[in-house]
Design a protein around this motif. Structure first.
Motif, short mmCIF file in Angstrom:
data_model
loop_
_atom_site.label_atom_id
_atom_site.label_comp_id
_atom_site.label_asym_id
_atom_site.label_seq_id
_atom_site.Cartn_x
_atom_site.Cartn_y
_atom_site.Cartn_z
N TRP A 314 0.85 -1.19 0.00
CA TRP A 314 0.00 0.00 0.00
C TRP A 314 0.88 1.24 0.00
N THR A 315 0.43 2.27 -0.68
CA THR A 315 1.08 3.58 -0.66
C THR A 315 0.16 4.57 0.03
N GLN A 316 0.64 5.13 1.12
CA GLN A 316 -0.15 6.14 1.84
C GLN A 316 -0.11 7.44 1.04
N GLY A 355 5.12 13.13 -5.87
CA GLY A 355 4.41 13.30 -4.61
C GLY A 355 5.07 12.45 -3.55
N CYS A 356 5.09 12.95 -2.32
CA CYS A 356 5.75 12.25 -1.22
C CYS A 356 4.79 12.07 -0.06
N LEU A 378 9.95 6.94 3.72
CA LEU A 378 9.45 8.05 2.91
C LEU A 378 9.11 7.47 1.54
N SER A 379 7.88 7.67 1.09
CA SER A 379 7.47 7.15 -0.22
C SER A 379 7.45 8.26 -1.25
N THR A 417 5.47 3.62 -6.98
CA THR A 417 6.05 4.21 -5.78
C THR A 417 7.44 3.63 -5.53
N ALA A 418 8.37 4.51 -5.16
CA ALA A 418 9.68 4.09 -4.65
C ALA A 418 9.76 4.54 -3.19
#
Length: 784
Positions: A314-316, A355-356, A378-379, A417-418
């Motif tokens: 999942w990416t918040q 975006g982060c 940190l994404s 996402t990274a």
């Protein structure tokens, strides 16, 4: 009406929207009217309904945009005073329907349709009797085929209706084509999902147990079947359904208190389910992301997150409370904001966009100087449709460290996402700020900086052989001859309930309690700064004391514990029925545990057997008032407080428990007492298990000073170090250290004299520390 209230409560919980990829738009609803349901037709044409949460009245608002939400119009449907809009559905810029629901005892449920963009509305109830149950929602697949879902009625069925003429006439589903509901099952409009020709809604149970059933139609409402989820439960939970098509979907189980409990996924229409990873925060429900094979978006009270791999990762996106999003496509969706006229839009533009998360930077909070925090993630996500290429990462300075940065250049496809991890390593007692910068081909932000913040805390040790005390907010020393209190400073601790000394480390520890936990904070003995060290899942426990390296605690419930500070585990050793413990102290010579307690009288002094928690009565202090804290002097004299408002210091006879007054403190509501041990010299090196990783010159204390000031320095390794005092002309005044300095923490004292032993005049001086590859300076003010 109970189900009606629950429907609005579900919406209430999920409301407010997000930042990041969410763009604020204005609904043009009146103040107090907020967006409840949204019906996108495509990326440009969107309808919405609006209402006021409390009761009926002004519930008939609807809105429409024809330009993707840049502008919204708002108007009302001519409902009766007892009706409200349960939901809205639309198929074009001109044609939309709303479900008008009311209190079941009033029986005025129906459907309204507009064919002219909302200028006029026609009531459609042909075939629908005025049932005394709640109309939950209506949905139209196209201009002709639609369905309506009511709550369970007296026949044991949900009232399912379908239409094939745009709502002109409605037909109730025959029992042979329907599924009888179980006792206590009801439908909720917010718990449904449409996937192509299929529609699903999850059953809510009015009272436990929860059945965990999902009702499904695959022929546009003419017949229904049921799916069993894994969430049959002895408790009462909500099911939120998110199917991408008739075979693939997710279901979430949650209640109004704990929100999401778990998520499961099916790939065979609900015949089998398996659990998937939860998002990092609590969420209410999930929504399929159109145009993705395995994409879902989770939303709730703690923010929004998405997955592109069926919940494996999942990416918040943000941490703002949000309703589930109503998608028009993969690149456009909308959500309402509770008690706001805002609508927020999910929008993925064409160019690459970085975006982060976290959105506003990373705050590492407080950390002891010389230590390193756990690495936090940190994404970095591409919120554009074109590829995002990250060509460079500009790292922060010495206080923040990147862990295993990904190879560069790194190309991220849309929504890919990274992740990178960052830790905080404070070297001094101050707030430290820095940033990490990502250089990319994002046209709007080719250099995207993420702010990093953290505060280093230096815990100054207690002075030798001093009696310390705390109120809820302030730190004091006490005169053992007169009892008079002298305030040192206010503390940053929110509320102190007790005080103890960490032996060997000569550190003051503040105790803060609630009904179900006890927190232990380190307190700096000079400036009152505090930092949380341990949380013990037992409370309220204000009677705490060390015997050697073992921490003991006693609660207001009469429980006695041995506490493992490494794990926070409190091991119950015994219980004293009818006893409330307030203070605990360890005899410096015998190791015996003495406690002040309230039982048959309020002024008891007891001894506690550390093996089993049994108590032996010593006696009473003699006035039937509380003794809220105890502390032994290094010579074995037991001191205590008396009273709660007016505080007096007493000594306590170890044989009889009788108290002898020393004197009033002059301070009300003191909470804790601790006597620092006698020390010879100053402890120079870091305690075991706390390695120093940096060279640092910390701010001296006190500052300003008169007689002397203490300068703390740290060394990461044995090194030749020079610590000098200079005046503002740059002239040397005194050498505090010159030569080899061992690794660890060290305290140096300047008495305000020069190299010849003469008193330096009042003024500002500079203390400078130099070592191989390191230099730092601090200003100090000497006042004569």
């Amino acid at each position: 009406m109970k189900r009606a209230a629950l429907l609005w409560m579900v919406i209430l919980i999920c409301s407010t929207a997000a930042f990041g990829q969410m763009i604020d738009q204005t609904s043009n609803f009146p103040v107090g009217i907020w967006t409840t349901f949204i019906a996108p037709v495509d990326d440009e044409i969107v309808w919405c309904s609006g209402g006021r949460y409390a009761g009926v009245g002004e519930q008939g608002w609807f809105g429409r945009t024809l330009d993707g939400g840049s502008t919204w119009s708002a108007a009302t449907v001519p409902l009766s005073a007892k009706q409200l809009i349960a939901n809205i559905t639309a198929i074009s810029a001109e044609v939309a329907w709303i479900s008008a629901a009311c209190n079941p005892t009033q029986g005025d449920n129906c459907v309204y349709k507009t064919s002219d963009g909302g200028q006029s509305w026609t009531r459609q109830s042909n075939g629908m009797a005025n049932y005394n149950t709640w109309l939950n929602f209506v949905y139209f697949f196209d201009a002709h085929d639609g369905l309506a879902v009511f709550n369970q009625d007296s026949t044991g069925y949900s009232r399912h209706f379908y239409t094939r003429d745009g709502g002109e006439t409605w037909t109730r589903v025959a029992p042979a084509d329907d599924v009888p509901m179980l006792p206590g099952e009801y439908s909720l409009g917010g718990c449904g999902c449409v996937a192509g020709e299929a529609l699903f809604w999850g059953a809510y149970c009015d009272s436990p147990p929860t059945t965990g059933r999902v009702f499904r139609t695959t022929d546009r409402g003419k017949s229904w079947s049921v799916i069993q989820t894994p969430y049959s439960s002895p408790g009462s939970i909500f099911l939120f359904i998110a199917f991408k098509d008739s075979m693939n979907g997710m279901v979430t189980s949650n209640d109004l208190n704990s929100y999401i409990n778990s998520i499961s996924i099916t790939h065979n229409g609900g015949a089998t389910w398996h659990a998937v990873k939860l998002p990092g925060a609590k969420f209410v429900g999930v929504t399929p992301i159109p145009g993705t094979e395995a994409g879902y978006m989770a939303a709730g009270d703690e923010g929004t997150a998405f997955t592109l791999d069926d919940g494996a990762t999942w990416t918040q996106i943000d941490d703002m409370p949000t309703n589930w999003i109503f998608f028009a496509s993969r690149t456009a969706g909308w959500t309402g904001v509770y008690l706001s006229q805002s609508i927020r839009k999910w929008q993925i533009g064409q160019p690459p966009a970085i975006g982060c998360y976290p959105l506003t930077g990373m705050d590492f909070g407080k950390l002891l100087a010389g230590q390193e925090s756990e690495p936090y993630s940190l994404s970095i996500t591409n919120y554009g449709q074109d590829p995002l290429v990250i060509s460079e990462i500009i790292p922060p300075g010495a206080y923040f460290r990147l862990h295993d940065p990904f190879p560069l250049p790194r190309t991220l496809q849309s929504l890919e996402t990274a992740r990178i991890k960052i830790s905080f390593m404070p070297a001094a007692g101050e707030v430290m700020r820095d940033s990490v910068v990502f250089v990319s081909n994002a046209p709007l932000t080719p250099q995207h900086a993420v702010q990093l913040t953290g505060e280093g805390i230096v815990i100054d040790r207690a002075e030798s052989d001093r009696l310390y005390a705390v109120t809820a907010k302030s730190l004091y020393t006490l005169d053992t001859a007169s009892g008079t209190a002298t305030k040192i400073t206010d503390m940053t601790l929110t509320k102190a309930n007790s005080l103890l000394l960490y032996p060997g480390r000569q550190e003051l520890l503040g105790v803060s309690t609630t009904t179900n936990k006890t927190e232990i904070h380190a307190i700096s003995a000079t400036d009152g700064k505090t930092i949380l060290l341990h949380t013990i899942p037992v409370g309220p426990m204000r009677a705490l004391a060390f015997r050697a390296d073992t921490l003991y605690g006693a609660s207001l419930s009469g429980d006695f514990y041995r506490i493992n500070l490494a794990t926070g585990e409190a091991i119950l050793a015994g219980k004293a029925p009818g006893i409330k413990y307030y203070g605990l102290a360890v005899h410096p010579s015998t190791g015996e545990l003495y406690a002040s307690a309230s039982g048959v009288t309020k002024d008891l002094i007891v001894k506690i057997n550390s093996a089993d928690g049994d108590t032996t009565l010593v006696g009473a202090t003699g006035d039937n008032t509380l003794t809220p804290a105890l502390a032994f002097s290094p010579t074995g004299v037991l001191y205590g407080f008396k009273g709660t408002a007016t505080i007096t210091i007493i000594t306590i006879d170890l044989a009889t428990g009788k108290g002898t007054t020393v004197g009033p403190t002059g301070v009300a509501s003191m909470q804790g007492l601790a006597w620092s041990t006698k020390t010879v010299g100053v402890e120079q090196h870091t305690p075991a298990g706390e390695p120093v990783r940096t060279f640092a010159l910390l701010q001296n204390y006190p500052n300003p000073f008169n007689a002397q000031t203490c300068v703390q320095v740290t060394a990461a390794r044995p090194e030749q170090v020079e610590v000098m005092v200079y005046n503002l002309l740059g002239e040397p005044v005194a050498a505090l250290h010159h030569g080899l300095l061992q690794a660890g923490k060290h305290k140096l004292i300047w008495t305000g004299t020069d190299e010849a032993g003469r008193q330096a005049p009042s003024g500002i001086y500079v203390i400078k520390m130099t070592a191989t590859g390191f230099a730092a300076s601090r200003k100090v003010l000497l006042l004569r």
